[in-house]
Design a protein around this motif. Structure first.
Motif, PDB file in Angstrom:
ATOM      1  N   LEU A   1       3.842  -2.006  -3.657  1.00  0.00           N
ATOM      2  CA  LEU A   1       2.787  -2.720  -3.814  1.00  0.00           C
ATOM      3  C   LEU A   1       2.233  -3.201  -5.518  1.00  0.00           C
ATOM      4  O   LEU A   1       2.800  -3.022  -6.881  1.00  0.00           O
ATOM      5  CB  LEU A   1       2.296  -1.146  -4.393  1.00  0.00           C
TER       6      LEU A   1
ATOM      7  N   GLU B   1       0.814  -5.432   3.255  1.00  0.00           N
ATOM      8  CA  GLU B   1      -0.491  -5.577   4.816  1.00  0.00           C
ATOM      9  C   GLU B   1       0.367  -5.453   6.034  1.00  0.00           C
ATOM     10  O   GLU B   1      -0.219  -4.648   7.432  1.00  0.00           O
ATOM     11  CB  GLU B   1      -1.280  -6.770   5.030  1.00  0.00           C
TER      12      GLU B   1
ATOM     13  N   GLU C   1      -4.913   5.301  -1.395  1.00  0.00           N
ATOM     14  CA  GLU C   1      -5.988   5.032  -1.114  1.00  0.00           C
ATOM     15  C   GLU C   1      -6.208   3.502  -0.730  1.00  0.00           C
ATOM     16  O   GLU C   1      -7.066   3.087  -0.143  1.00  0.00           O
ATOM     17  CB  GLU C   1      -6.248   4.586  -2.942  1.00  0.00           C
ATOM     18  N   ARG C   2      -4.513   3.207  -0.277  1.00  0.00           N
ATOM     19  CA  ARG C   2      -4.345   2.001   0.439  1.00  0.00           C
ATOM     20  C   ARG C   2      -4.475   2.366   2.171  1.00  0.00           C
ATOM     21  O   ARG C   2      -5.483   1.696   3.133  1.00  0.00           O
ATOM     22  CB  ARG C   2      -3.234   0.996  -0.031  1.00  0.00           C
ATOM     23  N   TYR C   3      -3.943   3.251   2.708  1.00  0.00           N
ATOM     24  CA  TYR C   3      -3.704   3.838   3.982  1.00  0.00           C
ATOM     25  C   TYR C   3      -4.019   4.874   4.504  1.00  0.00           C
ATOM     26  O   TYR C   3      -3.646   6.458   3.428  1.00  0.00           O
ATOM     27  CB  TYR C   3      -1.511   3.134   4.800  1.00  0.00           C
TER      28      TYR C   3
ATOM     29  N   ALA D   1       0.278  -1.157   6.331  1.00  0.00           N
ATOM     30  CA  ALA D   1      -1.427  -1.235   7.342  1.00  0.00           C
ATOM     31  C   ALA D   1      -1.472  -1.498   8.797  1.00  0.00           C
ATOM     32  O   ALA D   1      -1.707  -0.488   9.595  1.00  0.00           O
ATOM     33  CB  ALA D   1      -2.551  -1.856   6.967  1.00  0.00           C
TER      34      ALA D   1
ATOM     35  N   GLN E   1      -2.037   5.461  -5.245  1.00  0.00           N
ATOM     36  CA  GLN E   1      -2.035   4.770  -4.927  1.00  0.00           C
ATOM     37  C   GLN E   1      -1.345   4.538  -3.477  1.00  0.00           C
ATOM     38  O   GLN E   1      -2.581   3.789  -2.718  1.00  0.00           O
ATOM     39  CB  GLN E   1      -0.984   3.953  -5.359  1.00  0.00           C
TER      40      GLN E   1
END
Length: 369
Positions: free
Chosen positions: A36, A351, A68-70, A354, A65
């Protein structure tokens, strides 16, 4: 006593307790890490890995962190497995790109005789981070605390750093098993005290990483790894600060050979690496035939994350289908927590993570419909 926000997503904890869930929960080993860019930025501000791990604000920031993304189903404390031997006075440091090393290795009778369970106040920075992260999560997902297993810690303590052949630690094991047992007993009691302090600080599940259990010969694994993992588990608190049960997870990399012997362990979840078929593991330990049934965690090969998203989805489906449809209904039965078979690589494209998370959630929902 600290009071925390009620849990909004308890899917991971329910799966740990072998209760039905609407989909298969997932989190990733080393999910807060160098793949990340935001982690790398925070680490640069902290100046070093230990600067990051020993600072409550930084440790909290990097733990959150990936969430927040996944839409992951659990957070795991940002720390290192070697904090315990560091607190024993062995002098842990991390050179850039080199991995951990100890200033003092434990290689003879005198060094082993000096070992004792460290004063947990020396690890206050870890417990402060647990409490800070738990507050910052605000009930979003549960927080997992962790430690290295007694055997895995011993590997680093004797070798002084990571090893390709485990020559030094195995030399001690075979030539002076008495010394090795003495070290492992101290390690086990230290790990139990450490995990209990994490539970008191707010951890909602705890995991023992037996990262190097799989390097042992059959027979040696049972005596020098499994036996001391058992000793840790026997000493762990069963409930957390909020009165809820704290599930215990055990992951032995390369431990698939010994699943049957791990079935009676006093823990809720067994983690598996990618060499094990989940359906086979479910048949061996997922039910209640031999000891209390275990939830299973794992076990996609982390290198799948370098494939294009369509291939990632195919591999995710293969792993979920190999476990089969998880338990549905009231009561308890076989359940699965999706994870990697080892920590995520620092080179992983964010990505692609994700794509993995999306594939796990969508395919596992479809399995249940």
């Amino acid at each position: 006593m600290t009071t925390y926000a009620p849990l909004q997503n308890d899917t991971f904890l329910r799966a740990c307790m072998r209760q039905a869930t609407a989909y298969t929960p997932l989190w990733l080993m080393r999910q807060a890490g160098r793949y990340l860019p935001e982690y790398c930025a925070t680490r640069a501000r902290a100046g070093s890995f230990m600067g990051l791990a020993t600072n409550t604000d930084y440790a909290t920031e990097v733990t959150l962190q990936p969430l927040e993304r996944y839409p992951l189903d659990a957070a795991i404390l940002f720390s290192d497995i070697l904090t315990v031997p560091d607190a024993m006075g062995l002098g842990l440091s991390f050179a850039q790109g080199e991995g951990p090393r100890f200033a003092t290795a434990v290689r003879d009778e005198a060094a082993v005789a000096k070992l004792e369970v460290p004063d947990m106040e020396k690890l206050r920075y870890v417990f402060d981070a647990v409490t800070s992260i738990r507050k910052a999560l605000n009930g979003r997902v549960p927080l997992i605390g962790f430690s290295g297993s007694p055997w895995t810690l011993a590997c680093y303590m004797v070798e002084g750093k990571g090893s390709d052949d485990y020559r030094l630690v195995k030399t001690m094991l075979y030539s002076r098993p008495d010394l090795m047992h003495r070290m492992l007993a101290v390690n086990a009691d230290a790990v139990a005290a450490y995990l209990n302090a994490q539970i008191d600080a707010g951890a909602q599940a705890v995991m023992i990483f037996d990262s190097w259990g799989g390097v042992l010969a059959d027979g040696a694994f049972q005596s020098f790894s499994l036996e001391y993992t058992r000793r840790v588990l026997a000493k762990l608190k069963r409930t957390g600060v909020d009165g809820q049960i704290v599930p215990r997870l055990v992951f032995t990399k390369g431990g698939g050979l010994w699943l049957k012997e791990m079935a009676p362990l006093d823990c809720e979840v067994l983690g598996l690496d990618w060499t094990v078929n989940l359906g086979t593991a479910r048949a061996l330990v997922g039910g209640a035939e031999n000891g209390p049934g275990k939830a299973l965690q794992g076990n996609i090969d982390p290198n799948v994350l370098f494939a294009p998203p369509a291939q990632i989805a195919t591999e995710v489906a293969r792993v979920l289908d190999s476990f089969g449809t998880p338990f549905q209904g009231s009561g308890t039965g076989p359940t699965h927590i999706f994870n990697l078979g080892h920590g995520i690589s620092q080179y992983t494209p964010p990505e692609n993570v994700a794509a993995l998370v999306e594939a796990v959630h969508s395919h596992s929902k479809a399995q249940r419909s």
